[in-house]
Write an enzyme that holds these catalytic residues in place. Structure first.
Site, PDB file in Angstrom:
ATOM      1  N   ASP A   1      43.671  64.728  87.799  1.00  0.00           N
ATOM      2  CA  ASP A   1      44.406  65.981  87.575  1.00  0.00           C
ATOM      3  C   ASP A   1      43.408  67.132  87.578  1.00  0.00           C
ATOM      4  OD1 ASP A   1      46.567  64.341  87.064  1.00  0.00           O
ATOM      5  OD2 ASP A   1      46.339  64.437  84.885  1.00  0.00           O
TER       6      ASP A   1
ATOM      7  N   ASP B   1      45.703  71.611  85.712  1.00  0.00           N
ATOM      8  CA  ASP B   1      46.325  70.830  84.647  1.00  0.00           C
ATOM      9  C   ASP B   1      45.937  71.417  83.284  1.00  0.00           C
ATOM     10  OD1 ASP B   1      47.957  68.715  83.713  1.00  0.00           O
ATOM     11  OD2 ASP B   1      46.173  67.592  83.177  1.00  0.00           O
TER      12      ASP B   1
ATOM     13  N   ASP C   1      40.581  67.890  78.098  1.00  0.00           N
ATOM     14  CA  ASP C   1      41.342  66.702  77.696  1.00  0.00           C
ATOM     15  C   ASP C   1      40.398  65.659  77.119  1.00  0.00           C
ATOM     16  OD1 ASP C   1      43.506  67.992  78.787  1.00  0.00           O
ATOM     17  OD2 ASP C   1      44.112  66.343  80.094  1.00  0.00           O
TER      18      ASP C   1
ATOM     19  N   ARG D   1      49.340  73.728  73.372  1.00  0.00           N
ATOM     20  CA  ARG D   1      48.260  72.732  73.218  1.00  0.00           C
ATOM     21  C   ARG D   1      46.911  73.337  72.805  1.00  0.00           C
ATOM     22  NH1 ARG D   1      49.143  68.285  78.081  1.00  0.00           N
ATOM     23  NH2 ARG D   1      51.340  67.950  77.674  1.00  0.00           N
TER      24      ARG D   1
END
Ligand SMILES: *[C@@H]1O[C@H](CO)[C@@H](O)[C@H](O)[C@H]1NC(C)=O
Ligand SMILES: *[C@@H]1O[C@H](CO)[C@@H](O)[C@H](O)[C@H]1NC(C)=O
Length: 391
Positions: free
Chosen positions: A189, A213, A217, A269
């Site tokens: 991603d 994306d 992460d 997020r």
């Protein structure tokens, strides 16, 4: 005899003062930072006031706090100094002088710096080897417009003062792996930085934005991570902690998120947490659209002394829970000493105990009063430092 003894002690005292004068830098760190009018946070104060920081770059490794601990495995006698001189990229046969050669091919402790300002367009994800430091201080380095960074099954990595943006998804293909051997990598991603089964990772003072994306992460059993002093902006999904709802190994995940600047124009997020534990402290939130902090699968959060400034339009609530509020007690979301402006609100878990981070001595740091958060996050993101001045 008595007077001679006194004399001796006196002479030693004078000598000690002379030595102290010779060996003390012109101004103490604290004095110097006061002089340049900056109030620094604990991480920055450890190296930034040193006017000779360029000659002592490795000092940075001793400045980290939070779950990453100190990065002392990244320095020492056997350290390899590597300078990026060439912005080009070959994902399979990287040339010496390129970033990929230093980050993936060279093994062992490597401290990577950059010869000049540069824009690097990576042809595939850059897989960073264990014990690697990427140090962009003093130059303006952009990693942009295609593939970006991945830490895959590696430990002891510092990423510092890099601008990473406009990252794009990548088709499967061959790429130089973190062990200096070409591997086949699946679909990726478009994340700016992705951690996969990584531990002891310090992400400090980077500027991350506009990627396909997410920006950062932390997935698949990654843990012992500190995310500090970064500037996250212009992004839908900002930071994901925990791979997916089914990935229970992330129960052991521990992440510290401190002194970051979120916004403007971040949607959600910051972070989104699954399974594990996050200590989110002394961050500045300049609005959100859907929410700031959310999660699923019973995550634990200690939100401490952050400044949450709600957006003018949209949700004023900081938190989000995947299954709504009916199982509110499954989420351990605690807010301690946070400040809320522009109508911001925070739904906390009722009852229970705030989960302490249980930091060791070298991980621990003082969470300051929220009144100082604006000033302590002022120099978040990659540094602009001129050739001569302090950062
Ligand atoms: C994380 O750090 C702790 C010490 O704080 C250590 O005991 C643990 O083994 C580390 N975990 C991993 C996966 O490296
Ligand atoms: C810290 O220790 C306490 C007491 O053992 C425990 O309840 C808590 O879950 C621990 N915190 C984390 C983040 O593991």
């Amino acid at each position: 005899m008595a007077s001679q003894g006194t004399n001796n002690i006196f002479m030693r005292y004078v000598l000690a003062i002379v030595i102290a004068i010779i060996f003390t830098p012109k101004l103490s760190f604290a004095k110097q930072s006061k002089l340049i009018g900056l109030k620094m946070n604990m991480i920055d104060e450890c190296w930034r006031p040193n006017p000779e920081w360029r000659r002592h770059r490795q000092q940075l490794a001793t400045c980290s706090v939070g779950y990453v601990g100190k990065m002392t495995n990244n320095i020492g006698k056997d350290l390899i100094h590597y300078k990026v001189t060439d912005p080009n990229d070959d994902p399979i046969n990287p040339e010496p002088g390129t970033l990929r050669y230093g980050a993936s091919v060279i093994q062992g402790k490597v401290w990577i710096t950059f010869q000049r300002d540069m824009q690097i367009r990576l042809m595939k994800s850059l897989l960073i080897s264990s014990f690697t430091t990427i140090d962009g201080r003093g130059v303006n380095v952009h990693i942009t417009d295609n593939a970006c960074l991945m830490i895959f099954k590696a430990t002891d990595i510092i990423i510092h003062s890099i601008r990473i943006h406009n990252c794009k998804a990548q088709a499967p293909g061959m790429v130089m792996g973190p062990n200096g051997k070409v591997i086949s990598l699946g679909q990726v991603d478009g994340d700016a930085i992705r951690l996969v089964t990584a531990s002891k990772i310090w992400i400090d003072h980077n500027t991350l934005y506009e990627s396909e994306d997410g920006l950062l992460d932390v997935t698949r059993g990654s843990t012992n991570v500190t995310i500090s002093n970064n500037w996250f902006r212009e992004q839908d999904k900002v930071m994901l902690l925990g791979h997916d709802d089914g990935y229970v190994r992330d129960k052991n995940m521990k992440v510290t998120v401190v002194y970051n600047h979120f916004g403007p124009n971040c949607n959600q997020r910051m972070p989104r947490i699954r399974h594990g534990y996050a200590h989110v402290a002394n961050n500045l939130y300049l609005g959100w659209v859907q929410y700031a902090i959310g999660g699923s699968m019973g995550p634990s959060l200690k939100s401490e002394a952050n400044l949450f400034i709600a957006p003018n339009v949209g949700s004023k609530e900081v938190t989000w829970r995947k299954d709504g509020y009916k199982n509110v007690d499954k989420w351990e979301f605690y807010s301690v000493r946070d400040a809320f402006e522009n109508g911001a609100s925070f739904v906390v878990t009722k009852g229970g105990r705030v989960p302490k981070p249980n930091y060791s001595k070298e991980q621990g740091f003082k969470v300051v009063d929220v009144k100082s958060v604006r000033s302590l996050t002022k120099s978040s993101g990659a540094f602009k430092c001129s050739k001569t001045s302090i950062c």
